[in-house]
Design an enzyme around this catalytic site. Structure first.
Site, PDB file in Angstrom:
ATOM      1  N   ASN A 386      30.840  35.516  39.342  1.00 51.83           N
ATOM      2  CA  ASN A 386      31.927  35.529  38.368  1.00 51.83           C
ATOM      3  C   ASN A 386      33.208  34.967  38.978  1.00 51.83           C
ATOM      4  O   ASN A 386      33.586  33.829  38.692  1.00 51.83           O
ATOM      5  CB  ASN A 386      32.132  36.967  37.865  1.00 51.83           C
ATOM      6  CG  ASN A 386      33.092  37.043  36.696  1.00 51.83           C
ATOM      7  OD1 ASN A 386      33.912  36.157  36.502  1.00 51.83           O
ATOM      8  ND2 ASN A 386      32.985  38.100  35.918  1.00 51.83           N
ATOM      9  N   ASP A 387      33.850  35.727  39.849  1.00 55.07           N
ATOM     10  CA  ASP A 387      35.142  35.294  40.368  1.00 55.07           C
ATOM     11  C   ASP A 387      35.052  33.975  41.128  1.00 55.07           C
ATOM     12  O   ASP A 387      35.989  33.186  41.100  1.00 55.07           O
ATOM     13  CB  ASP A 387      35.716  36.380  41.291  1.00 55.07           C
ATOM     14  CG  ASP A 387      36.012  37.656  40.525  1.00 55.07           C
ATOM     15  OD1 ASP A 387      36.368  37.545  39.338  1.00 55.07           O
ATOM     16  OD2 ASP A 387      35.863  38.745  41.104  1.00 55.07           O
ATOM     17  N   VAL A 388      33.922  33.724  41.777  1.00 48.27           N
ATOM     18  CA  VAL A 388      33.815  32.527  42.608  1.00 48.27           C
ATOM     19  C   VAL A 388      33.709  31.256  41.786  1.00 48.27           C
ATOM     20  O   VAL A 388      33.723  30.160  42.310  1.00 48.27           O
ATOM     21  CB  VAL A 388      32.608  32.607  43.571  1.00 48.27           C
ATOM     22  CG1 VAL A 388      32.766  33.790  44.509  1.00 48.27           C
ATOM     23  CG2 VAL A 388      31.297  32.677  42.814  1.00 48.27           C
TER      24      VAL A 388
END
Lengths: 465, 118
Positions: A386-388
């Protein structure tokens, strides 16, 4: 005798055509068999058109003296229409395909409308049922003709902006009611009503004029982005008009082909609207485009869910795929399934690469090479990460992860994200990627989703065999 | 003996109902990637309307009927031929994945996991 044989041959050819159309459409609904599907349907068309020249042996006595002229007209029309459309269809750029479908569909609607007009002007309809069906077919065909032409003009850039006027919906309704009223007058005059201001044929002209105007008015306010759905609706309309025309002409091949397309087109419209996250009523009546942009907040749009099998088939027919595995893959113990899926893609000669982010166990810097590749990749498959892959880290200075090196999965032509459900990632930040127009969400446990994907791709192989 | 088909109201309704059901079932479960080609393919199928146009034109007796009939055949033929040409081109991408052009691979992925068919 000749008449009898002609009827038999025409009947047989039409029966074959009806069967081949349905068989062809069935084959066209799976990627593995689709190219042969259109060939099959094409055979049916050739058979039906060739056999229809045998109608010459069955014509009414009144039409016999005109036979040579009519044959000349028919051959000329077939050559000009067929050859012209064929060459345009072959030459036109791939990007112009949707508007070509629109224009050809409009032609079909026009042909169905013309047939209805022929029956009406010639007074060939027998009884009130046939008259009403003819009028209905003519109405739908004419709306499909003018509506498709407007759709074409919009997609081709002839008409640049959706045209919206206040009270437009009332105007549309008024024109619709007017054409129905005129249809009522035509029925009444056929039943012997007198004292009407015009002759019946004048009423017929007015009827078609109203229908054509309605098609234009109905399509003008709809935005360009919704045009594929609109074309699909008109496609179903034309099918319906052809089916009704078939009833009037007592031709079962037209009835079956038209009705199959009418129903299939309707379902296809529903599916397309669903894939775009829109309802059909929304597309037709709420002037899309203006409304979607008006949403408040930094992130616009919705997460658009899609089926695992749709995503899998898209990857199977892509030329390059980059997979971004994340924590969700490991959490679901789905590595083995991913390996199987990748093997299937490789067997289909798809180029597959992996992009692994430093937080997933590699050192910073190792991902710089692959980051340039996303822009030239057909599909990026994000599994439980997700964040990456949050583009906010690149662009949004207010984001807590701004400046963090990320994988540019959002640059791929199409992104699929396998995710357990809606919601935020480890950092609790909303991911702009999930809302971008080139991204679809596949909700579910990575293991379950990958099993479905494997099944979908294997199913294609089975369908081809 | 007469092979003309007597299309009474109910026979017609049966045909319509069955055909509509068939169309609905045939399209069910189609992957999104095929939505546009299938729309185009069904667009081709209703090009059968050209047969109705030919029937009308052959039975035309007045110049007005001949003009409308000519128009019907012209448009119907365009629908059929153009629909076929466009659908065939759209479906060409599904033909065989071997003939498909490959995307450029770029250089220097030495440190990136890079699976290729060996």
């Amino acid at each position: 005798m000749l008449t009898l044989v002609s009827q038999l041959v025409i009947g047989g050819a039409d029966l074959c055509a009806a069967f081949l159309f349905m068989f062809g459409l069935k084959r066209m609904s799976s990627p593995a068999t689709a190219p042969s599907g259109i060939r099959v349907a094409g055979l049916g068309m050739i058979a039906a058109v060739a056999a229809s020249f045998l109608y010459l042996f069955t014509v009414d006595a009144a039409a016999r003296p005109h036979m040579m002229v009519n044959i000349g007209l028919a051959v000329t029309a077939l050559l000009i229409g067929g050859v012209g459309a064929w060459f345009v269809g072959r030459k036109v750029a791939m990007t112009a395909m949707p508007q070509m479908v629109a224009i050809y569909n409009g032609m079909g609607g026009g042909a169905a409308g013309s047939i209805a007009a022929l029956e009406l002007f010639g007074g060939h309809t027998q009884g009130i049922t046939q008259l009403v069906v003819t009028l209905l077919g003519g109405l739908i065909g004419a709306v499909s003709l003018s509506g498709s032409v407007i759709a074409w003009a919009k997609l081709d850039g002839v008409i640049k902006k959706p045209l919206r006027v206040k009270g437009q919906q009332f105007a549309n309704a008024a024109v619709m009611i007017a054409s129905l009223a005129v249809a009522g007058v035509i029925v009444a005059s056929s039943l012997g009503a007198s004292g009407l201001p015009f002759t019946t044929s004048t009423w017929i002209w007015i009827f078609f004029a109203c229908a054509l105007v309605f098609g234009v008015l109905m399509t003008l306010p709809i935005g360009g982005a919704d045009m594929p759905v609109v074309i699909s609706i008109y496609n179903a309309f034309t099918g319906l008009a052809v089916g009704l025309g078939g009833f009037v002409l007592q031709n079962p091949a037209l009835m079956i082909a038209g009705m199959v397309v009418g129903a299939a087109g309707l379902l296809l419209t529903v599916l397309m609207a669903k894939a775009m996250n829109r309802s059909i009523a929304n597309v037709l009546f709420t002037n899309f485009g203006a409304e979607a942009k008006a949403k408040p907040g930094a992130i616009q749009g919705n997460e658009r869910p899609t089926d695992a099998s749709d995503a899998a088939i898209k990857m199977r027919y892509a030329s390059s795929v980059i997979i971004v595995p994340g924590y969700g893959l490991a959490a679901a113990h789905a590595q083995q399934k991913l390996y199987e899926f990748v093997k299937l893609l490789l067997a289909a000669k798809v180029s597959v690469k992996f992009a692994i982010h430093p937080v997933a166990g590699r050192m910073p810097g190792q991902m710089d090479d692959i980051n340039d590749d996303f822009a030239t990749t057909d599909v990026a498959l994000v599994i439980g990460a997700n964040d990456v892959v949050n583009p906010a880290a690149r662009s949004d200075k207010s984001s807590p992860i701004f400046g963090m090196p990320i994988l540019n999965a959002d640059k791929a032509k199409q992104v699929y994200v396998i995710k357990r459900g809606q919601g935020k990632g480890y950092s609790g930040i909303v991911n702009a990627l999930f809302y971008s127009p080139n991204c679809n969400m596949v909700y579910g446990d990575a293991h379950v989703v990958l099993v479905k994907m494997i099944e979908a791709v294997r199913g294609l192989g089975a369908a081809a065999a | 003996m007469n092979f003309d088909i007597a299309m009474t109201g109910f026979v017609a309704l049966y045909i319509f109902t069955l055909a509509a059901f068939a169309g609905w079932v045939i399209i069910g479960n189609v992957p999104a990637i095929l939505h546009t080609p299938l729309m185009s393919g069904s667009n081709f199928v209703h090009g059968i309307v050209v047969v109705g146009g030919l029937y009308g034109l052959f039975n035309a007796t007045t110049p007005l009927e001949q003009a409308i009939g000519f128009f019907a055949v012209l448009l119907g033929a365009g629908n059929a031929a153009g629909g076929y040409a466009v659908t065939d081109r759209m479906l060409a991408m599904f033909k065989t994945s071997d003939a498909k052009p490959k995307a450029a691979h770029g250089h220097g992925h030495a440190r990136v996991h890079h699976l290729k068919k060996s």
